[in-house]
Design a protein around this motif. Structure first.
Motif, PDB file in Angstrom:
ATOM      1  N   LEU A  99       0.911  -1.106   0.039  1.00 28.13           N
ATOM      2  CA  LEU A  99      -0.052  -0.010   0.080  1.00 28.13           C
ATOM      3  C   LEU A  99       0.998   1.408   0.093  1.00 28.13           C
ATOM      4  O   LEU A  99       1.928   1.118   0.575  1.00 28.13           O
ATOM      5  N   ILE A 100       0.320   2.321  -0.700  1.00 24.29           N
ATOM      6  CA  ILE A 100       1.212   3.582  -0.663  1.00 24.29           C
ATOM      7  C   ILE A 100       0.174   4.735  -0.984  1.00 24.29           C
ATOM      8  O   ILE A 100      -0.767   4.852  -1.774  1.00 24.29           O
ATOM      9  N   CYS A 101       0.728   5.612  -0.438  1.00 21.26           N
ATOM     10  CA  CYS A 101      -0.158   7.001  -0.529  1.00 21.26           C
ATOM     11  C   CYS A 101       0.037   7.355  -2.104  1.00 21.26           C
ATOM     12  O   CYS A 101       1.058   7.471  -2.733  1.00 21.26           O
ATOM     13  N   ASP A 113      -7.916  13.989   2.088  1.00 23.46           N
ATOM     14  CA  ASP A 113      -6.968  14.425   2.174  1.00 23.46           C
ATOM     15  C   ASP A 113      -5.819  13.516   1.177  1.00 23.46           C
ATOM     16  O   ASP A 113      -4.998  14.147   0.612  1.00 23.46           O
ATOM     17  N   LYS A 114      -5.929  12.359   1.271  1.00 19.79           N
ATOM     18  CA  LYS A 114      -4.933  11.327   0.694  1.00 19.79           C
ATOM     19  C   LYS A 114      -5.699  10.049  -0.021  1.00 19.79           C
ATOM     20  O   LYS A 114      -6.866   9.766   0.803  1.00 19.79           O
ATOM     21  N   LEU A 115      -5.251   9.615  -0.873  1.00 22.68           N
ATOM     22  CA  LEU A 115      -5.805   8.144  -1.247  1.00 22.68           C
ATOM     23  C   LEU A 115      -4.558   7.264  -1.001  1.00 22.68           C
ATOM     24  O   LEU A 115      -3.561   7.535  -1.337  1.00 22.68           O
ATOM     25  N   VAL A 116      -4.709   6.021  -0.456  1.00 19.05           N
ATOM     26  CA  VAL A 116      -3.965   4.890  -0.451  1.00 19.05           C
ATOM     27  C   VAL A 116      -4.206   3.948  -1.199  1.00 19.05           C
ATOM     28  O   VAL A 116      -5.285   3.418  -1.213  1.00 19.05           O
ATOM     29  N   LEU A 117      -3.373   3.454  -1.847  1.00 24.14           N
ATOM     30  CA  LEU A 117      -3.687   2.466  -3.202  1.00 24.14           C
ATOM     31  C   LEU A 117      -2.761   1.248  -3.164  1.00 24.14           C
ATOM     32  O   LEU A 117      -1.657   1.399  -2.637  1.00 24.14           O
ATOM     33  N   ASP A 118      -3.288   0.342  -3.548  1.00 26.25           N
ATOM     34  CA  ASP A 118      -2.304  -1.021  -3.652  1.00 26.25           C
ATOM     35  C   ASP A 118      -1.476  -0.889  -5.091  1.00 26.25           C
ATOM     36  O   ASP A 118      -2.083  -0.634  -6.365  1.00 26.25           O
ATOM     37  N   LYS A 119      -0.345  -1.009  -4.864  1.00 24.90           N
ATOM     38  CA  LYS A 119       0.865  -0.858  -5.896  1.00 24.90           C
ATOM     39  C   LYS A 119       0.427  -1.669  -7.194  1.00 24.90           C
ATOM     40  O   LYS A 119       0.947  -1.561  -8.131  1.00 24.90           O
ATOM     41  N   ARG A 120      -0.089  -2.899  -6.668  1.00 27.89           N
ATOM     42  CA  ARG A 120      -0.028  -3.965  -7.676  1.00 27.89           C
ATOM     43  C   ARG A 120      -1.257  -3.938  -8.743  1.00 27.89           C
ATOM     44  O   ARG A 120      -1.138  -3.942  -9.840  1.00 27.89           O
ATOM     45  N   THR A 121      -2.484  -3.595  -8.001  1.00 26.28           N
ATOM     46  CA  THR A 121      -3.553  -3.697  -8.849  1.00 26.28           C
ATOM     47  C   THR A 121      -4.089  -2.084  -9.279  1.00 26.28           C
ATOM     48  O   THR A 121      -4.753  -1.954 -10.027  1.00 26.28           O
ATOM     49  N   VAL A 147       2.306   4.834   9.841  1.00 24.85           N
ATOM     50  CA  VAL A 147       2.821   4.122   8.369  1.00 24.85           C
ATOM     51  C   VAL A 147       1.426   3.506   7.598  1.00 24.85           C
ATOM     52  O   VAL A 147       0.767   2.780   8.458  1.00 24.85           O
ATOM     53  N   PHE A 148       0.845   4.084   6.332  1.00 18.91           N
ATOM     54  CA  PHE A 148      -0.155   3.195   5.898  1.00 18.91           C
ATOM     55  C   PHE A 148       0.016   2.054   5.164  1.00 18.91           C
ATOM     56  O   PHE A 148      -0.108   1.687   4.125  1.00 18.91           O
ATOM     57  N   ASP A 149       0.463   0.853   5.981  1.00 18.46           N
ATOM     58  CA  ASP A 149       0.794  -0.195   5.563  1.00 18.46           C
ATOM     59  C   ASP A 149      -0.293  -1.227   5.755  1.00 18.46           C
ATOM     60  O   ASP A 149      -1.368  -0.722   6.157  1.00 18.46           O
ATOM     61  N   GLU A 150      -0.079  -2.602   5.200  1.00 13.53           N
ATOM     62  CA  GLU A 150      -0.936  -3.588   5.424  1.00 13.53           C
ATOM     63  C   GLU A 150      -1.755  -3.899   6.777  1.00 13.53           C
ATOM     64  O   GLU A 150      -3.091  -3.867   6.972  1.00 13.53           O
TER      65      GLU A 150
END
Lengths: 131, 131
Positions: free
Chosen positions: A20-22, B43-51, B110-113
């Motif tokens: 996950l990443i901003c 404020d922010k979007l957190v997304l999955d790097k793969r998808t 930290v916006f992690d899993e």
């Protein structure tokens, strides 16, 4: 955190990478072409407001082809995340980029549906499910 | 592209609204709760790097509950885009937000899993397909 065995930890956590990443932190990530050459870095993501799915990526190429900085929109469908290098690979090469839709820093288009279709058409992506 | 009749143009284009947006331009869009009250802005979007799929959204609430600015991560699955107002509605209300995971501007996690799971667990979202 309670004690967890490796079997309970999802693969991405076990190997120490977060998936996950901003959205804003994606800027600057490297993008490599089919042949492994670096094509540039991610400048922006363009996504669908309804689904929250990235539709295309604006690739920034500094001095690409000797023409100074330029930007190429590339459909997300061609992107594959490469975990080891924390970068992306796209199923295209420099030659295909040469004639592709692009723009200069001072002349960014509106990233709307019609522009999106132009991009998709150029890369000849099949409609959903079709060959 | 060949000549297209209106029937061939996707609805979103015909009604004059673009559904594509740069990820960075989502910042500041209004988010309303189940009862119609404004809960804050994106404020922010957190997304999955793969998808390339948004996983959760950081909601900014200025002075919410009289406690100054705070941030609440909210799963994307609760978001619905409201075309008429160009804003979002979420299937939650202020009361649910009160006890939800949140943080102050100076203490972003930290916006992690694992953080993502904490968010999903709080909102009790069913796993894929389950009730």
């Amino acid at each position: 955190m309670a004690v967890a065995t490796n079997a309970e930890i999802p693969i991405e956590t076990a190997i120490g990478t977060t998936m996950l990443i901003c959205a804003e932190d994606v800027r600057g990530m490297a993008v490599h072409g089919r042949d492994g050459d670096k094509l540039g870095t991610i400048d922006k993501l363009v996504l669908d407001k309804r689904t929250g799915q990235v539709a295309y990526v604006i690739l920034s190429s500094g001095g690409f082809l000797g023409l100074g900085q330029s930007y190429h929109p590339i459909p997300w469908a061609t992107f594959r995340y490469e975990e080891k290098q924390d970068s992306y690979a796209v199923a295209i090469d420099k030659r295909l980029l040469e004639g592709a839709p692009s723009f200069r820093p001072d002349s960014a288009p509106v990233f709307d549906e019609s522009y999106g279709r132009r991009v998709t058409d150029y890369y000849r992506l099949p409609p959903d499910g079709a060959a």
